[in-house]
Design a protein around this motif. Structure first.
Motif, PDB file in Angstrom:
ATOM      1  N   GLU A  23       0.897  -0.732  -0.080  1.00  0.00           N
ATOM      2  CA  GLU A  23       0.076  -0.076  -0.150  1.00  0.00           C
ATOM      3  C   GLU A  23       1.080   1.219   0.177  1.00  0.00           C
ATOM      4  N   ARG A  24       0.596   2.218  -0.664  1.00  0.00           N
ATOM      5  CA  ARG A  24       1.064   3.157  -1.025  1.00  0.00           C
ATOM      6  C   ARG A  24       0.935   4.375  -0.005  1.00  0.00           C
ATOM      7  N   SER A  25       1.699   4.772   0.531  1.00  0.00           N
ATOM      8  CA  SER A  25       1.484   6.880   1.965  1.00  0.00           C
ATOM      9  C   SER A  25       2.742   7.657   0.938  1.00  0.00           C
ATOM     10  N   ASP A  26       1.775   8.858   0.398  1.00  0.00           N
ATOM     11  CA  ASP A  26       3.284   9.111  -0.378  1.00  0.00           C
ATOM     12  C   ASP A  26       4.251   8.964  -1.067  1.00  0.00           C
ATOM     13  N   ASN A  27       5.116   8.569  -0.402  1.00  0.00           N
ATOM     14  CA  ASN A  27       6.591   8.589  -1.372  1.00  0.00           C
ATOM     15  C   ASN A  27       6.692   6.695  -0.481  1.00  0.00           C
ATOM     16  N   GLU A  28       6.426   6.496   0.314  1.00  0.00           N
ATOM     17  CA  GLU A  28       6.347   5.257   0.882  1.00  0.00           C
ATOM     18  C   GLU A  28       5.612   3.649   0.939  1.00  0.00           C
ATOM     19  N   ALA A  29       5.911   2.703   0.623  1.00  0.00           N
ATOM     20  CA  ALA A  29       5.453   1.692   0.669  1.00  0.00           C
ATOM     21  C   ALA A  29       5.021   0.761   1.843  1.00  0.00           C
ATOM     22  N   THR A  30       3.966   0.190   2.419  1.00  0.00           N
ATOM     23  CA  THR A  30       4.291  -0.282   3.439  1.00  0.00           C
ATOM     24  C   THR A  30       3.570  -1.738   2.600  1.00  0.00           C
ATOM     25  N   ILE A  31       4.358  -2.788   2.993  1.00  0.00           N
ATOM     26  CA  ILE A  31       3.820  -4.300   3.177  1.00  0.00           C
ATOM     27  C   ILE A  31       2.579  -4.630   4.032  1.00  0.00           C
ATOM     28  N   THR A  32       1.648  -5.344   3.715  1.00  0.00           N
ATOM     29  CA  THR A  32       0.425  -5.637   3.999  1.00  0.00           C
ATOM     30  C   THR A  32      -0.234  -6.956   3.906  1.00  0.00           C
ATOM     31  N   ASP A  33       0.663  -7.742   2.913  1.00  0.00           N
ATOM     32  CA  ASP A  33       0.412  -9.110   3.506  1.00  0.00           C
ATOM     33  C   ASP A  33       0.938 -10.204   2.013  1.00  0.00           C
ATOM     34  N   PHE A  34       1.529 -10.720   2.729  1.00  0.00           N
ATOM     35  CA  PHE A  34       2.168 -11.811   1.075  1.00  0.00           C
ATOM     36  C   PHE A  34       1.799 -13.046   1.666  1.00  0.00           C
ATOM     37  N   VAL A  35       2.264 -13.981   1.324  1.00  0.00           N
ATOM     38  CA  VAL A  35       2.608 -16.012   0.743  1.00  0.00           C
ATOM     39  C   VAL A  35       2.852 -16.188  -0.430  1.00  0.00           C
ATOM     40  N   CYS A  36       3.425 -17.665   0.408  1.00  0.00           N
ATOM     41  CA  CYS A  36       4.396 -18.387  -1.028  1.00  0.00           C
ATOM     42  C   CYS A  36       3.364 -19.423  -0.670  1.00  0.00           C
ATOM     43  N   ILE A  37       3.165 -20.117  -1.795  1.00  0.00           N
ATOM     44  CA  ILE A  37       2.416 -21.367  -2.231  1.00  0.00           C
ATOM     45  C   ILE A  37       3.443 -22.248  -2.814  1.00  0.00           C
ATOM     46  N   ALA A  38       4.036 -23.513  -2.325  1.00  0.00           N
ATOM     47  CA  ALA A  38       4.798 -23.998  -3.279  1.00  0.00           C
ATOM     48  C   ALA A  38       4.476 -25.250  -3.790  1.00  0.00           C
ATOM     49  N   HIS A  39       5.059 -25.315  -5.404  1.00  0.00           N
ATOM     50  CA  HIS A  39       4.169 -26.019  -6.286  1.00  0.00           C
ATOM     51  C   HIS A  39       4.326 -27.427  -5.665  1.00  0.00           C
ATOM     52  N   ASN A  40       3.662 -28.451  -5.383  1.00  0.00           N
ATOM     53  CA  ASN A  40       3.478 -30.037  -5.796  1.00  0.00           C
ATOM     54  C   ASN A  40       4.755 -30.461  -6.218  1.00  0.00           C
ATOM     55  N   LYS A  41       5.262 -29.997  -7.141  1.00  0.00           N
ATOM     56  CA  LYS A  41       6.594 -30.726  -8.065  1.00  0.00           C
ATOM     57  C   LYS A  41       7.643 -29.685  -8.346  1.00  0.00           C
ATOM     58  N   PRO A  42       7.902 -28.950  -8.919  1.00  0.00           N
ATOM     59  CA  PRO A  42       9.314 -28.352  -9.348  1.00  0.00           C
ATOM     60  C   PRO A  42       8.288 -27.896 -10.495  1.00  0.00           C
ATOM     61  N   LEU A  43       8.241 -27.542 -11.709  1.00  0.00           N
ATOM     62  CA  LEU A  43       7.880 -26.887 -12.417  1.00  0.00           C
ATOM     63  C   LEU A  43       8.907 -27.305 -13.578  1.00  0.00           C
ATOM     64  N   SER A  44      10.091 -27.429 -13.709  1.00  0.00           N
ATOM     65  CA  SER A  44      11.935 -28.392 -13.928  1.00  0.00           C
ATOM     66  C   SER A  44      11.488 -29.528 -14.177  1.00  0.00           C
ATOM     67  N   THR A  45      11.075 -29.978 -13.352  1.00  0.00           N
ATOM     68  CA  THR A  45      10.437 -31.733 -13.695  1.00  0.00           C
ATOM     69  C   THR A  45      10.704 -32.112 -14.978  1.00  0.00           C
ATOM     70  N   PRO A  46      10.899 -32.804 -14.810  1.00  0.00           N
ATOM     71  CA  PRO A  46      11.237 -33.584 -16.526  1.00  0.00           C
ATOM     72  C   PRO A  46       9.724 -34.699 -16.748  1.00  0.00           C
ATOM     73  N   GLU A  47       9.255 -34.510 -17.824  1.00  0.00           N
ATOM     74  CA  GLU A  47       7.727 -34.820 -17.590  1.00  0.00           C
ATOM     75  C   GLU A  47       6.531 -34.678 -16.797  1.00  0.00           C
ATOM     76  N   ILE A  48       6.248 -33.116 -16.687  1.00  0.00           N
ATOM     77  CA  ILE A  48       5.303 -32.842 -15.811  1.00  0.00           C
ATOM     78  C   ILE A  48       4.685 -31.581 -16.646  1.00  0.00           C
ATOM     79  N   ASN A  49       2.929 -32.111 -16.116  1.00  0.00           N
ATOM     80  CA  ASN A  49       2.753 -30.776 -17.145  1.00  0.00           C
ATOM     81  C   ASN A  49       2.358 -29.764 -15.719  1.00  0.00           C
TER      82      ASN A  49
END
Length: 719
Positions: A23-49
C-alpha cells in the motif's frame, strides 16, 4: 499507475508462487500481506504438465487470498522475453518514439505485429547520451499465460519482465540516488539466471540459460537418483553428510556459471568503462547452496552480499519470521508491487492493450447498464406510455379475453411440465445415489480424518486414568464434528457429478480461522487427489462459510444452547467442576469404519455417550446428512481403528483388542473427558467457536460399481 493505492505483485516461479501486497502512502510503501505457496513438484521436473501444476497452485492462491477487484502486476521470466539496449543519436524528445520504433524493428527477431513490446529510456545527469531498453514477448506466449490466469479471475493490469522487477525492488529498497555507483544484482533462478546492472538511473540486463535445475541434473547424474530426490538433496546440501561428494558433482556447473557471469559483466564494462563494478547483490534460492556465494566472489574478485532482508519494508508480529525466511525469494514480487503503486523506476508493460480495454470496460459495464436503464425508462415515460395507453383504449375486449385464455393454457402446460420434470429428476437422482452408495463412507471417513489432523490431546483417547488426570484442564484440547451433510449436484458443463459437503465444527482452540486453515482445510487440500479414492476434492472449493460464532463461558456456567441442560443443572455441575477435572477442554473420539463388499471403507465418527447415542446418515432426496446429537467428538489420536481399511489392519485389530481390555470403564472417561452436551465441558471464561467448512468432491467416472464387481473385490481400499 500512481493512482493505485495498493497492488499485488505475483511471481509464478518454478518452485513456488510468491505474492506481495503493498500500500502506498505519499512516496513510501507498506507491506500489508504476502504468501508463498510451493508447487507439489517443481515445474522443471521432467515430463510434468506445467499448466496443470500451475493451475493447482493458482487455485490455492485464490482460495487463500482475496484478489477480486485488486490491482495485479505479474511477471514473465527473463528467458521467456527479449531485452535489447541501444544508444540513441541526439534528437529532440518528441522524435524519440519514432526512432525507438525503427530500432525495435531492427532489434526484435520477429515481425513487429506478432509481438507485444514496450521501451524505457535511460539517462544520467553526467552523461548527455540517451539509452533505450526495448523489451518484447510474442503475442502467442503472453496470450497463453493470460488465458491460464483468467481461469482463476486474475486479469493483471501490468505484465513485465522479472529482471525489471528486480531492478525496481533494488533501486527502491536501497534508495539509490540518481548518481549512485553501479550495483550488480545476480539472480540465479531455476532454469535461467539474470544479471541486472543498476547504474546512475540506467538499467542493463542479460539472461543466460543456466540455473538451479542444472545443479539438480548434476546430482541426478552423479548419484543415479530421480530428479525429485536430487532436488531435495540439493536443498539439504548445507546439512547433508554427503556435502563433499555433492560439491564435487556440482563443480562443473559452478565453472560454467562463473564463465557466464564474467562474460556478462565484461560486456557491460566494455560499453561503460567509466563505471567500475564493485557491489554485487545475490538473489534467488539457489544461493542457499553452501559455498556458491564464496566461490563466485573469489572468482570475480568482488564481495557478494545476499539480499536476505529489506530495508524499507518489514513485517511485524508472528509472521515476521516466515517473511524473513523467504525474503530472498520475494524480491521480484516486491518490485512488481512497487510498479503497481507507481513507485517503480521502470514502467514497462507488456500486457496487450486489448486486454486492458476489456478490463476497463468490464469495470464500467454496471454503470453503463444503469445509465441505459434510466434512459429507457425516461424514453418510455415520454413517448411509449402515451402510445400504449392509446392502443389499449382502442383494443377490442374480445382480444383481451383471448389473450387471457391463452395465458391460462400456457400456465397449465407449464405446471404439467414442471411436475414431470420434478418426478424425472427425483428418480434420476435416487438412481445415482444407489450407484454411488460407496461414496458416502469415504466422505464420512475423510471428514473424520481431516478433523483428527487438528491434533487434539492424544491422551484423552486413551484409557489410562492417570495420564488423563495429569493434563491440565485448560490443555485438554477438543474439537467436535457437530454436523456433516452433503448435497448431490450434476454439472451440465462437462457432465460432472459433484457433492457439496458441509462440516459444522465446534472447537475451543486458539487461532480462530488460522487454526482451521492450518489443520482441517489444509488436510482436505493436501489429500485432494488419491489414487484409490472414488472422487477428487477440489482444492479451490475448500473454504470457511460465513463468519465464526463465538460462545463465551462466564462465571463457571455454560451459556446453554438450545436443548441443553437447564440453568439449575449447569449451576450444580459448574460447582462440582471446581473440585474435579470435569471442567476441562476434553476430547473423546471413536472413528469407526466398516468395509462393504467392494472393499471401500464405510464409517463415520461417533461419540462415547451413555445410552449409546450415535451418528445417523440421511440420504433422502440426494442429500447426505450426518447428525451427532452431541456425539462425533474428534480426539488427538491419529491412529485408525482396526475396522478402517489399511495395509496394517491386523496390527490395528490387535491394538484395538488390547485397548478394549483395559481396566478403565466409560464412567471414568466420562468424568475425565465429558461429552459435549454436558454443561461443564468448558471452564469459566473460555471461548468456544463454531464454524462451517464447505468443500466440493468431484466423482470419478469409475466411482459407480456394480454389485457383481463389489462381490469380486477382495482388496480393501484406503481413502
Amino acid at each position: 499507475m500512481a493512482k493505485n493505492k495498493s497492488a499485488w505483485g505475483i511471481e509464478i516461479g518454478s518452485h513456488a508462487i510468491k505474492a506481495v501486497r503493498l500500500e502506498r502512502s505519499d512516496n513510501e510503501a507498506t507491506i500489508t500481506d504476502f504468501v508463498c505457496i510451493a508447487h507439489n513438484k517443481p515445474l522443471s521436473t521432467p515430463e510434468i504438465n506445467v499448466a496443470e501444476m500451475t493451475r493447482l497452485t493458482l487455485g490455492q492462491l485464490v482460495a487463500a487470498k482475496n484478489l477480486e477487484d485488486q490491482t495485479i502486476v505479474m511477471s514473465v521470466p527473463g528467458h521467456s522475453a527479449l531485452a535489447r539496449f541501444a544508444k540513441l543519436p541526439p534528437v529532440e524528445p518528441k522524435m524519440i518514439p519514432n526512432i525507438v520504433k525503427f530500432e525495435a524493428v531492427q532489434q526484435i527477431p520477429f515481425p513487429i505485429e506478432d509481438v507485444e513490446w514496450d521501451y524505457q529510456t535511460f539517462s544520467s545527469p553526467d552523461n548527455p547520451e540517451v539509452e533505450v531498453g526495448i523489451f518484447a514477448i510474442t503475442k502467442d506466449r503472453i496470450e497463453e499465460k493470460l488465458t491460464l490466469y483468467a481461469e482463476f479471475g486474475l486479469r493483471p493490469e501490468i505484465v513485465t519482465l522479472g529482471p525489471l522487477a528486480v531492478f525496481n525492488a533494488v533501486s527502491y529498497d536501497m534508495a539509490l540516488a540518481p548518481d549512485h555507483k553501479p550495483v550488480v544484482v545476480l539472480d540465479i533462478g531455476t532454469q535461467s539466471s539474470d544479471v541486472v546492472v543498476a547504474d546512475s538511473g540506467r538499467c542493463w540486463i542479460r539472461t543466460f540459460p543456466l540455473g538451479g535445475t542444472h545443479f539438480t541434473d548434476a546430482l541426478q547424474n552423479a548419484f543415479q537418483i530421480s530428479y525429485g530426490k536430487a532436488d531435495r538433496l540439493k536443498a539439504d546440501s548445507a546439512t547433508s553428510k554427503y556435502a563433499r561428494q555433492m560439491m564435487q558433482a556440482m563443480r562443473p556447473v559452478f565453472g560454467d556459471l562463473v564463465q557466464e557471469v564474467q562474460r556478462s559483466l565484461g560486456h557491460y564494462q566494455m560499453n561503460h568503462q567509466e563505471s567500475p563494478l564493485s557491489t554485487v547483490m545475490a538473489v534467488g534460492s539457489t544461493f542457499r547452496i553452501p559455498g556458491l556465494r564464496k566461490f563466485l566472489g573469489q572468482q570475480l574478485n568482488v564481495e557478494i552480499n545476499r539480499m536476505d532482508e529489506f530495508k524499507r519494508i518489514r513485517v511485524e508480529g508472528r509472521e515476521a519470521a516466515d517473511f524473513a525466511t523467504n525474503a530472498v525469494n520475494f524480491v521480484t514480487a516486491y518490485g512488481l508491487a512497487l510498479q503497481g503503486i507507481g513507485l517503480g523506476r521502470i514502467s514497462v508493460n507488456l500486457a496487450p492493450v486489448r486486454g486492458l480495454r476489456e478490463k476497463v470496460w468490464s469495470a464500467k459495464n454496471k454503470w453503463f447498464i444503469a445509465a441505459a436503464a434510466i434512459a429507457v425508462i425516461g424514453s418510455a415515460a415520454m413517448y411509449v406510455a402515451p402510445m400504449l395507453e392509446q392502443q389499449h383504449l382502442e383494443s377490442d375486449v374480445s382480444k383481451v379475453s383471448l389473450v387471457i385464455k391463452k395465458g391460462e393454457q400456457l400456465q397449465n402446460q407449464l405446471k404439467e411440465a414442471n411436475s414431470a420434470g420434478e418426478a424425472g429428476a427425483t428418480a434420476l437422482n435416487m438412481e445415482r445415489l444407489l450407484k454411488d452408495r460407496t461414496i458416502w463412507p469415504w466422505i464420512v471417513n475423510d471428514a473424520v480424518d481431516s478433523t483428527l489432523c487438528a491434533n487434539p490431546t492424544d491422551e484423552i483417547n486413551q484409557t489410562d486414568v492417570e495420564k488423563i488426570r495429569s493434563i491440565a484442564a485448560k490443555d485438554r484440547k477438543r474439537i467436535v464434528l457437530e454436523n456433516l451433510s452433503g448435497e448431490y449436484k450434476f454439472e451440465e458443463t462437462g457432465s460432472k457429478r459433484t457433492i457439496v459437503v458441509t462440516m459444522e465444527i465446534e472447537f475451543a482452540n486458539e487461532g480462530k480461522k488460522t487454526f482451521l486453515k492450518d489443520s482441517i482445510q489444509k488436510w482436505l487440500r493436501d489429500n485432494s487427489v488419491r489414487e484409490k479414492a472414488p472422487y477428487i476434492i477440489r482444492p479451490d472449493s475448500v473454504a470457511l462459510k460465513g463468519e465464526l460464532t463465538e460462545i463465551k463461558m462466564a462465571g463457571g456456567k455454560v451459556i446453554p444452547k438450545e436443548g441443553a441442560a437447564s440453568s439449575g443443572q449447569a449451576d450444580t455441575e459448574a460447582e462440582s467442576s471446581q473440585t474435579s477435572t470435569t471442567s476441562s477442554q476434553s476430547t473423546s473420539t471413536q472413528a469407526s469404519g466398516t468395509t462393504n463388499s467392494s472393499g471401500a471403507p464405510a464409517g463415520g465418527a461417533t461419540g462415547r455417550r451413555r445410552g449409546g447415542s450415535g451418528t445417523t446418515v440421511d440420504m433422502s432426496g440426494g442429500n447426505i446428512k450426518t447428525k451427532g446429537g452431541g456425539a462425533g467428538m474428534m480426539s488427538g489420536s491419529s491412529t485408525k481403528t482396526a475396522d478402517t481399511p489399511t495395509e496394517d489392519a491386523p496390527e490395528a485389530a490387535a491394538e484395538t483388542k488390547e485397548t478394549s481390555s483395559a481396566p478403565v470403564g466409560n464412567e471414568d472417561l466420562e468424568i475425565l473427558a465429558p461429552i459435549p452436551n454436558e454443561p461443564t465441558v468448558y471452564g469459566p471464561g473460555m471461548t468456544v467457536y463454531k464454524a462451517t467448512i464447505v468443500f466440493t468432491v468431484e466423482l470419478r467416472d469409475d466411482s459407480a460399481k456394480t454389485d457383481d464387481a463389489e462381490k469380486k473385490s477382495t482388496e480393501p481400499t484406503e481413502p
